[in-house]
Write an enzyme that holds these catalytic residues in place. Structure first.
Site, PDB file in Angstrom:
ATOM      1  N   GLY A  28       0.834  -1.183   0.000  1.00 18.20           N
ATOM      2  CA  GLY A  28       0.000   0.000   0.000  1.00 18.20           C
ATOM      3  C   GLY A  28       0.872   1.236   0.000  1.00 18.20           C
ATOM      4  CE1 TYR A  29       3.377   2.868  -4.030  1.00 19.92           C
ATOM      5  CE2 TYR A  29       1.433   1.490  -4.206  1.00 19.92           C
ATOM      6  CZ  TYR A  29       2.730   1.781  -4.565  1.00 19.92           C
ATOM      7  OH  TYR A  29       3.385   0.966  -5.460  1.00 19.92           O
ATOM      8  CG  LEU A  30       2.541   4.932   4.506  1.00 22.63           C
ATOM      9  CD1 LEU A  30       3.851   4.942   5.285  1.00 22.63           C
ATOM     10  CD2 LEU A  30       1.354   4.908   5.442  1.00 22.63           C
TER      11      LEU A  30
END
Length: 155
Positions: A28-30
């Site tokens: 996932g992407y912060l």
């Protein structure tokens, strides 16, 4: 800290018989801003944090910094990521002097299979197996950070 890679669509499942390793990946992407993506990845039983910069004009090269982090920390950080966790199975295939990483996407990106080849130089020659299709290097639609927001099923 410069990543040089080319991306290709995959036209058949022949790569599976040629692979020597396989890993399940969740990431996932912060931050999915193309100028500075910050990714959390769980690959098998390992955790990673990766920061990538914006690519050059061709999309072949960009800054990349990656560190292994404890798996438990990656598991705690993944739920903090932006909506759209990527799930895929990665197959590693040897081709000449290179390793081709073939990602078979699941979930919202089901039906997409991409191959990436990391290089030492943008002009390096590579042996392309017959199961590689169209090159999509530099096409932002095939960046994982884009796929996390605009899934393949939406195209």
């Amino acid at each position: 800290m410069i990543e040089i890679e080319r991306k290709f669509l995959v036209t058949s499942s022949a790569f599976i018989a040629e692979s020597y390793a396989q890993h399940n990946i969740a990431q996932g992407y912060l931050n999915s801003n193309p100028e500075r993506t910050v990714r959390i990845r769980i690959k098998g039983n390992k955790g990673f944090i990766t920061i990538k910069g914006i690519g050059n004009e061709s999309g072949t090269s960009r800054m990349e910094w990656e560190k292994e982090i404890p798996l438990e920390e990656a598991k705690l950080l993944l739920p903090l990521c932006e909506k759209g966790v990527i799930e895929k199975t990665r197959y590693d295939v040897k081709s000449g002097n290179h390793i081709i990483e073939v990602d078979v996407f699941h979930g919202e990106n089901e039906g997409l299979t991409l191959a990436e080849i990391e290089l030492n130089d943008e002009n390096e020659s590579i042996l392309l197996p017959s199961w590689l299709g169209k090159e999509v290097t530099g096409d932002k639609r095939y960046y994982n950070s884009y796929l996390s927001i605009f899934s393949f099923k939406m195209w």
